[in-house]
Enzyme design. Structure first.
Site, PDB file in Angstrom:
ATOM      1  N   LYS A 143       2.355  10.768   7.451  1.00 15.56           N
ATOM      2  CA  LYS A 143       1.511  10.501   8.625  1.00 15.56           C
ATOM      3  C   LYS A 143       2.002  11.203   9.892  1.00 15.56           C
ATOM      4  O   LYS A 143       1.790  12.400  10.018  1.00 15.56           O
ATOM      5  CB  LYS A 143       1.347   8.993   8.804  1.00 15.56           C
ATOM      6  CG  LYS A 143       0.542   8.389   7.635  1.00 15.56           C
ATOM      7  CD  LYS A 143      -0.162   7.087   7.954  1.00 15.56           C
ATOM      8  CE  LYS A 143      -1.190   6.776   6.869  1.00 15.56           C
ATOM      9  NZ  LYS A 143      -0.805   5.714   5.948  1.00 15.56           N
ATOM     10  N   ASP A 163       9.261   2.816   2.131  1.00 14.20           N
ATOM     11  CA  ASP A 163       8.083   3.611   2.470  1.00 14.20           C
ATOM     12  C   ASP A 163       7.807   3.392   3.957  1.00 14.20           C
ATOM     13  O   ASP A 163       7.259   2.362   4.353  1.00 14.20           O
ATOM     14  CB  ASP A 163       6.888   3.174   1.612  1.00 14.20           C
ATOM     15  CG  ASP A 163       5.617   3.971   1.933  1.00 14.20           C
ATOM     16  OD1 ASP A 163       5.597   4.676   2.964  1.00 14.20           O
ATOM     17  OD2 ASP A 163       4.644   3.877   1.154  1.00 14.20           O
ATOM     18  N   PHE A 209       0.862  -1.188   0.000  1.00 14.94           N
ATOM     19  CA  PHE A 209       0.000   0.000   0.000  1.00 14.94           C
ATOM     20  C   PHE A 209       0.890   1.227   0.000  1.00 14.94           C
ATOM     21  O   PHE A 209       1.650   1.446   0.944  1.00 14.94           O
ATOM     22  CB  PHE A 209      -0.953   0.054   1.197  1.00 14.94           C
ATOM     23  CG  PHE A 209      -1.861   1.257   1.112  1.00 14.94           C
ATOM     24  CD1 PHE A 209      -3.030   1.214   0.370  1.00 14.94           C
ATOM     25  CD2 PHE A 209      -1.511   2.459   1.722  1.00 14.94           C
ATOM     26  CE1 PHE A 209      -3.841   2.340   0.236  1.00 14.94           C
ATOM     27  CE2 PHE A 209      -2.323   3.590   1.584  1.00 14.94           C
ATOM     28  CZ  PHE A 209      -3.486   3.531   0.847  1.00 14.94           C
TER      29      PHE A 209
HETATM   30  C1  LIG Z   1      -1.006   5.873   4.435  1.00 15.74           C
HETATM   31  C2  LIG Z   1       0.090   5.384   3.594  1.00 15.74           C
HETATM   32  C3  LIG Z   1       0.412   6.001   2.372  1.00 15.74           C
HETATM   33  C4  LIG Z   1      -0.410   7.112   1.784  1.00 15.74           C
HETATM   34  O1  LIG Z   1      -0.441   8.271   2.575  1.00 15.74           O
HETATM   35  P1  LIG Z   1      -1.573   9.365   2.316  1.00 15.74           P
HETATM   36  O2  LIG Z   1      -1.192  10.492   3.234  1.00 15.74           O
HETATM   37  O3  LIG Z   1      -2.892   8.750   2.668  1.00 15.74           O
HETATM   38  O4  LIG Z   1      -1.500   9.746   0.872  1.00 15.74           O
HETATM   39  C5  LIG Z   1       1.498   5.511   1.666  1.00 15.74           C
HETATM   40  N1  LIG Z   1       2.233   4.491   2.121  1.00 15.74           N
HETATM   41  C6  LIG Z   1       1.956   3.875   3.293  1.00 15.74           C
HETATM   42  C7  LIG Z   1       2.820   2.753   3.758  1.00 15.74           C
HETATM   43  C8  LIG Z   1       0.872   4.288   4.051  1.00 15.74           C
HETATM   44  O5  LIG Z   1       0.564   3.638   5.192  1.00 15.74           O
END
Ligand SMILES: *Cc1c(COP(=O)(O)O)cnc(C)c1O
Length: 405
Positions: free
Chosen positions: A256, A227, A142
């Protein structure tokens, strides 16, 4: 009689796109690990906005940083310099061990920033022929919701109806370093990976996986891009989840919790030769790196250090996970995670994760299911042992009420 809660939910469903399926609770206030609904009921927040609220709700130092900066200077765009951006990026680089950063707002934007950098690096530095660069990702990933990103998702619902998608991505099995090596070609620019898959269901890879990936990437001159939007900044018990494997990636994506639970702040950090591919006009964001975000995020990074949020996550996460395992419920298939990012997998033949979340809500604990079977326990990192015990007591009652105690 329609209650006020029902009226607000009805109003939202009339005007707001129905792209989420929230629990039926209307929140009006937050403080630390707690949130309150409009009826005055208090809940322990075990979601922390998908780990964006690691500092707890309305942390006093972050509220102060936000209000002071809002009164001074909030937005200028990067057409000009501000006195807030450089100190923020210097701190982020010092904490993560990477030399340069590019500030954005949402996580998906920072992922796009990383993908663009990796492709341009492949052409300009690695010498890949034009438009041939490949990026390897993992099944179950994700990384956000833009068209390019959902195009390489393995989740059918994220993609359905949104094609056509960008070419140049390949997916390999998560946790399998040999599969990564087999997928690498001379055109491979980067391997994009979550050290622990969050939205994929809190999936922890085998011991040493990331270290092996780092070694393979180095040997093939492929960028390792982690990520850590969800797992970074203390969540898993280290400042970065990649540190569990002693890995410093070539590119790192944060988001986040970077905004301190106040604002959308994200960034891509990278090796100097990777970041150097960006020259004036190549990429941008109107709000990225604005003084308000920079001031709040810098204070947020300092709070993470001052309150040792990573150390708390390590110690309390270990306790929480051991207690969850000790529940020994026949409804629970597995308890997994690291630090205070914990997933409890329920047997779908016995109970839906959504039902567990609804019952927890009635007992003052908020969480949300991921997929149909996993309930996430990812509280603000400022949580105490006594508050974890409260959550465990509520979960015990829920399991009993469902006949699986
Ligand atoms: C939440 C998340 C994203 C996307 O972040 P947004 O601020 O919602 O665009 C990307 N990568 C990971 C691992 C995430 O948990």
């Amino acid at each position: 009689m329609v209650t006020k809660t029902e009226a607000i939910i009805e109003q939202e469903s009339r005007y707001c796109a129905q792209n989420y399926h929230p629990l039926p609770v209307v929140l009006v206030k937050g403080e630390g690990v707690y949130v309150w609904d409009e009826g005055g009921n208090r809940y322990l927040d075990m979601m922390s906005a998908y780990s964006a609220v690691s500092h707890g709700h309305s942390h006093p130092r972050l509220v102060r940083a936000l209000t002071e900066q809002a009164q001074r200077l909030a937005i200028v765009s990067r057409a000009f310099h501000s006195d807030r951006l450089a100190p923020f990026l210097e701190k982020a680089c010092a904490m993560t061990g990477l030399p340069m950063a590019l500030p954005m707002n949402t996580g998906a934007e920072a992922v796009e920033t990383a993908l663009k950098a990796a492709r341009k690096w492949a052409y300009e530095v690695k010498g890949v022929a034009d438009n041939r660069a490949e990026i390897i990702v993992c099944d179950g990933n994700f990384h956000g919701r833009t068209i390019a990103i959902v195009g390489f998702s393995s989740e059918e619902q994220y993609k359905r109806g949104f094609g056509p998608f960008a070419p140049g991505f390949k997916s390999v099995s998560f946790g399998d370093a040999d599969a990564l090596e087999a997928a690498i070609t001379p055109n491979t620019a980067a391997f994009l990976v979550e050290p622990i898959q969050g939205e994929g269901g809190i999936i922890v890879p085998p011991e040493g996986y990331l270290a092996r990936c780092a070694e393979i990437c180095r040997r093939h001159n492929v960028l390792l891009i982690c990520d850590e939007i969800q797992v970074g900044l203390g969540r898993t018990g280290r400042l970065l989840a990649s540190a569990h494997d002693d890995v410093v990636p070539d590119g790192l994506i944060l988001g986040k919790a970077l905004g301190g639970g106040m604002l959308a702040v994200s960034m891509f950090l990278a090796r100097r030769d990777v970041m150097a591919v960006y020259r004036p006009g190549d990429h941008g964001s109107t709000f990225g790196g604005n003084p308000l975000s920079a001031a709040v995020a810098l204070e947020g990074l300092q709070v993470i250090e001052d309150e040792d949020l990573a150390g708390r996550a390590a110690e309390l996460g270990e306790y929480f996970m051991a207690q969850l395992r000790a529940l020994n419920s026949p409804m629970i298939v597995e308890v997994r995670g690291r630090g205070l990012l914990i997933g409890v997998e329920f047997d779908p033949a016995k109970v839906a994760a959504r039902t567990v979340c609804e019952r927890l809500m009635q007992r003052g604990v908020l969480s949300k299911e991921t997929h149909e079977t996993v309930v996430r326990f990812a509280p603000p990192l400022v949580i105490t042992r006594a508050q974890i015990d409260d959550a465990l007591a509520a979960l015990r009652e829920v399991l009993q009420s469902l006949g699986g105690g």
